[in-house]
Write an enzyme that holds these catalytic residues in place. Structure first.
Site, short mmCIF file in Angstrom:
data_model
loop_
_atom_site.label_atom_id
_atom_site.label_comp_id
_atom_site.label_asym_id
_atom_site.label_seq_id
_atom_site.Cartn_x
_atom_site.Cartn_y
_atom_site.Cartn_z
N GLY A 86 0.83 -1.21 0.00
CA GLY A 86 0.00 0.00 0.00
C GLY A 86 0.86 1.26 0.00
CG PHE A 87 0.17 6.13 0.26
CD1 PHE A 87 1.24 6.74 -0.39
CD2 PHE A 87 -0.52 6.84 1.23
CE1 PHE A 87 1.60 8.03 -0.07
CE2 PHE A 87 -0.16 8.12 1.55
CZ PHE A 87 0.90 8.72 0.91
CB ILE A 88 1.34 4.29 4.82
CG1 ILE A 88 0.51 5.56 4.61
CG2 ILE A 88 2.27 4.46 6.02
CD1 ILE A 88 -0.38 5.95 5.79
CB THR A 144 -11.37 -5.67 5.14
OG1 THR A 144 -11.90 -6.36 4.01
CG2 THR A 144 -9.86 -5.61 5.05
CB ALA A 192 -2.23 1.56 10.55
CE1 TYR A 196 -10.42 2.91 7.46
CE2 TYR A 196 -10.38 5.25 8.01
CZ TYR A 196 -9.72 4.09 7.69
OH TYR A 196 -8.35 4.09 7.61
CE LYS A 208 -8.06 1.22 10.11
NZ LYS A 208 -6.77 0.50 10.12
#
Ligand code: UDP
Length: 319
Positions: free
Chosen positions: A10-12, A95, A117, A149, A153
């Site tokens: 992924g990006f990070i 997920t 994260a 989301y 989280k």
């Protein structure tokens, strides 16, 4: 150390993997390439100490097998991006809740040092800003899918805290505020790669709502620097930290700055939320991080100004 990075393509995750390899660690990167991309791995593929596993963190046996052979875990794998969450709400929720449960359970069984994260989304639309780690969560109706989301989280954060108490799982949580930089795609709704792509193509920059919503952007290299400092710091264990940039900007101002910094002829086009997002959207008008805690624990400070961030994203997209 040998370290597992979920969401490693992924990006990070890809920048973090590069930083870990540069620091002399071995990395096992797990990614199902759903939003991650093998293009993000060009600096990693073939590097000594780097292994890529194409698989999903929903695969409990695979996750357990990978954990058997590592000394620590960075759990970055997630479904994210406001637009993507709205388009695929059920898959994203599963997920982000069940995938994380699988990863954290396996890490807890081995008491592996774990970075989780998390996200500034957990604060929701709390109007009291800047946000500290103790700030309340202020969410809208659970009938609005946008908040799922945040909900997932927050449950993830609770879960890691529970495994800390029941299994002695050593953890540190990083709550990423708007993190941007090269390799980030605009495909999942993120504003900056979208604006820069539009500016470079001479197309209108699409500002949603009235453009007065405020954000603070952090360059991915600065965010990864914070993650590295936190993970290897014993004092940080058991804590959650905001990770975010410094300059507050409205989205309208951001569009103007992108046009100026890229020397574009583009205009700004105001788009209503109704036309911009699928059903279930709600806006967060202001999201400003207080990053005193990570600075005090680690000496971290971001290095990239907002202009330098835009220049870097533009250089990457041009290339
Ligand atoms: N946004 C916008 N135009 C776009 C994409 C996003 O005006 O083309 C707005 C979006 O509505 C939000 C802000 O930019 O107010 C940041 O959006 P992003 O999805 O990057 O992150 P968020 O902070 O919402 O998680």
């Amino acid at each position: 150390m040998k370290l597992l990075v979920t969401g490693g393509a992924g990006f990070i995750g890809s920048f973090l993997s590069e930083a870990l390899i540069s620091a002399g660690h071995s990395v096992v990167s797990l990614d199902d390439l759903s939003t991650g991309s093998d293009k993000n791995l060009i600096n990693l593929t073939g590097k000594p100490g780097y292994t890529f596993v194409n698989g999903t963190m929903m695969d409990e046996n695979l996750v357990r097998d990978l954990m058997a052979d590592v000394d620590g875990v960075f759990h970055l794998g997630a479904a994210l991006g406001v637009k993507r969450i709205l388009e695929r709400p059920y898959e994203s929720l599963v997920t982000n809740m069940h995938g994380t449960e699988i990863v954290l359970k396996a890490a807890a069984a081995k008491k592996l040092r774990t970075f989780l994260a998390s996200t500034s989304e957990i604060y929701g639309k709390n109007p009291i800003q800047p946000l500290t780690e103790e700030s309340d969560r202020v969410l809208g109706s659970p009938l609005l899918v946008r908040w799922t989301y945040s909900e997932a989280k927050a449950i993830d954060e609770s879960l890691i805290q529970i495994f800390h108490q029941t299994h002695g799982l050593p953890f540190v949580t990083g709550r990423f505020f708007n993190t941007v930089g090269p390799r980030q795609t605009g495909a999942y709704g993120m504003v900056l790669p979208g604006f820069v792509t539009q500016a470079l193509a001479g197309k209108p920059l699409t500002v949603y709502g009235d453009g007065n919503q405020q954000r603070v952007f952090c360059h991915v290299s600065d965010a990864v620097d914070a993650v590295m400092r936190l993970f290897f710091n014993d004092k940080a264990l058991g804590h959650a930290f905001n990770i975010g940039g410094e300059t507050e900007v409205s989205i309208k101002e951001l569009a103007e700055l992108v046009i100026a910094e890229t020397g574009s002829n583009s205009k700004i086009e105001m788009v209503s939320y109704k036309d911009a997002y699928p059903a279930g959207f709600a806006e967060t008008m202001r999201r400003i991080p207080n990053t005193t805690k990570v600075r005090e624990f680690t000496g971290w400070a971001p290095k990239y100004s907002l202009k330098a961030i835009i220049a870097d994203v533009a250089a990457h997209l041009k290339a």
